[in-house]
Every structure is written in structure tokens, then in C-alpha cells.
Write an enzyme that holds these catalytic residues in place. Sequence first.
Site, short mmCIF file in Angstrom:
data_model
loop_
_atom_site.label_atom_id
_atom_site.label_comp_id
_atom_site.label_asym_id
_atom_site.label_seq_id
_atom_site.Cartn_x
_atom_site.Cartn_y
_atom_site.Cartn_z
N CYS A 75 0.69 -1.15 -0.04
CA CYS A 75 0.03 -0.10 -0.04
C CYS A 75 1.07 1.19 0.04
O CYS A 75 0.59 2.32 -0.84
CB CYS A 75 -0.95 0.07 1.02
SG CYS A 75 -0.23 -0.57 2.93
N ASP A 290 -7.33 5.71 -2.01
CA ASP A 290 -6.90 4.47 -1.14
C ASP A 290 -6.41 3.34 -2.06
O ASP A 290 -7.28 3.00 -3.17
CB ASP A 290 -8.43 3.97 -0.62
CG ASP A 290 -8.37 2.71 0.24
OD1 ASP A 290 -7.11 2.31 0.37
OD2 ASP A 290 -9.34 2.30 0.61
N HIS A 292 -5.75 0.29 -1.23
CA HIS A 292 -6.24 -1.07 -0.91
C HIS A 292 -7.43 -1.81 -1.58
O HIS A 292 -8.36 -2.15 -1.08
CB HIS A 292 -6.63 -0.69 0.51
CG HIS A 292 -5.84 -0.54 1.60
ND1 HIS A 292 -5.43 0.67 1.77
CD2 HIS A 292 -4.56 -1.27 2.14
CE1 HIS A 292 -4.34 0.81 2.47
NE2 HIS A 292 -3.95 -0.13 2.66
#
Length: 400
Positions: A75, A290, A292
Site C-alpha cells: 500500500c 485508497d 487497498h
Amino acid sequence: MEFAYSSSSHIDFPNLSNSPLFMLGQSYSKSNDSIPERAWSDFLTDFRSCFWFTYRKNFIRIEPSGLTSDVGWGCMLRSGQMLLSQALIYHYFGRSFRIFDLLRNSDDSDDNNNRDAKIQRYFNILDSFIDYPDKPYSIHNIAEGGLRFGKDIGEWFGPATIAQVLEGLVEQQFDIYHEFCMYVSVDSCVYLDRVQDLCSRSNFNSNSNNKGKEKEGDREEEQEEEENKNWKSMLIVIPVRLGLDKLNDIYVNILKEMFKFPQSMGILGGKPRSSYYFIGCQDESILYLDPHVLQATVSSNFEEEKKKGGEEGSVFNSYYCSNPKKMSFLELDPSMAFAFYCKTRRDFEDWCERSKEMSERLGTTVFNIEKRTPEYLIKKKEVITKEKFFSDDEDEVVFL
């Protein structure tokens, strides 16, 4: 070429109140717009022009680990890709860049020829981040770059490590390093002599002595233009730690303020063991992209993807996110890295002035600007190898 923007992640709309929303130095506010909806629309157009790098699966193995996915560990690497790609977009296209404007057809053939050249450059930037070992900023090269900083392939990076790895990769790209460089702070300081060394081009050749007959205004303008020609653009990244186990709330206002800087490139940070690329804020919320989200690996060749039956637009749609997410500033992990892009010398000087004014006005500071690099850093550039991950980081400089 058509692009349809959609997000495969949970959509969390940050409602646009009458409070200004800041994204990488741009302000969007209903109260400043006669058509309220336009402020929100303009912000989304800006946001949707950012590259969105996320977890991928089934890419070529990262040797010698054998890993074919970065789920669970990549990440921060993806957040770093988003930061660097955004800096390169601003470098080549400017802060006003919008993907919709680039892809819009024109009735003028000259405009379309220029547009085609820009589109090619744009996709060259994207191509340099795709997950193949021969791509400069691929997950492969970033993961392998971490070995130099004590990070095994498949191990989490912290903000300082990803910044230093990207700095090294940029230095290896000789086709752009003559005009674009990175400055990564190792002690929460930016040293002016090092900036001078980094940004001054070796082929400096001033012709200012031959302009005696020109008007003073013209001389100053041409002198500035000449200085810019011999000054590299620079991405500044400053890793810091603003508290021990959690963010000290005395720093929230200074974080908000930095998003207002015209040089703002956001923040690398997140929550413990979860990294995000923070690109803006409104009131007490910070907005982010994000990484993820797990997606399939995309071929680096447009034609290959077409042969598979995919449309060029839909294939690369996975590199764009429709809507930002948000969280409270107080949820932030104290370990983070601020980023700024300075295109010219004057831009850098303006950043220095803004930083000084901000610290004086708010009565606190999170980084310093000094004239000379200390001897211990001149003798050997410090490599941060102690860094673990966010709340467990062991950064040398901690702001309490």
C-alpha cells in the site's frame, strides 16, 4: 479515445459544505461560486485526473521472492507511485491539467496534432508505473529498491523508505533527471545549499551580459526565463513524526495549511499498517486515494489489450478513481511525509517564504529550512534503515 470513470472500491462522498475544500493547492467552495454544483463538479474533475495505483495480482514475479501480488504489503509503495506520478503530471502539464480537456477533440488539425503529442506523453508517464520489471517506477523496481534500505521484498515500507527509494529511481532516469529531481529530507530539514546543488544544471550559460540595450522589465523577464532553463524542477518530500503513538492535535492546523500551498503535493501517511495518499481536506476531514483495492494486472501494451477484446479506455480505467474517501485528521498515524513540487527557482523561494510565514503565524513548525547542510550529512548521506511501519517507526526526529 473514451474514458468511463468508475471505482471498484466503496464510495464515500465527502459532502461539500460552504467551507472551502482544498486539493493540492486549489480551493473549491460553494460560497465562492454562483452555481453551487459547479464547485463540486470542478473538484471531482480535478480529483479524477489523478492516477490511482492500487494492489494488483498476477503480475510477473518479483525475483527472487516469487511474489506475483502486492496485497497486504504494497500500500505504501502504491501511495508513493501516486505521489510521484502526480508530480510528473504537474511537471509536464501544469497544475491546471484535466484529463477531460486532454482527451477532448478539436476542429483544428494543429490543435489535434499537439493534443496527440500530449496524449502520448501522458501515457508514457502512466506506462512508467505499470507492473513490469522494465518499467522505471514499477512495483518490481520499488520493492527491489527497498533492499538497499533494509526492506525485504514483500515487507511494508514507511513514508521515509518509499521517499528514499523513489529518489533513487528518479536519479537513474537520465532522460528526465536533467530537468526533474527529488529532495528527500532525512532530518526534517531542507538545506538551501543542497537544493542549489540538486537543482542547478551543469550546462548553465547565462547571456544576461548581452542584454544591456533592452528595457529593465524585459531584462528581468528574460533573466528569470534563463534561470528557469538552468534550474531543475524539484519534488520535495519531508518525512516527519508528529507524536509518539498518535497524532498530536496541535499539528492539525498546520496540516490543513499545507494543502493550501500552491506547491502542495499532498501527504504520504495513513493509519497503522494502512497507507493512503492524502490529496486534500475540508473542515476536520482529510481526503485521500485508497490503494487497498485488488485489481488485475494491466498489460503495458495498448495493442495487446485490444487483442484480448478490451477497449483502450476501459483497460486503463482501472488507473482512475471516481470519488475520494475521507477520514478525521485525528485518525492519522503520526508518521507521515509532506510533499511539495517546485517547478522553478522562484517557485521554491515562494515555498520557503510561505513555510516561514506559516510557522510564525501558527506558532509551531514541523520542518525547518536551513542554509547549510551539517558536516555529518555531507560526509555520508544518511540512510534510514530503522524505520518499521507507521506507529512503530523509529524516525530520528520526533515532534511531540
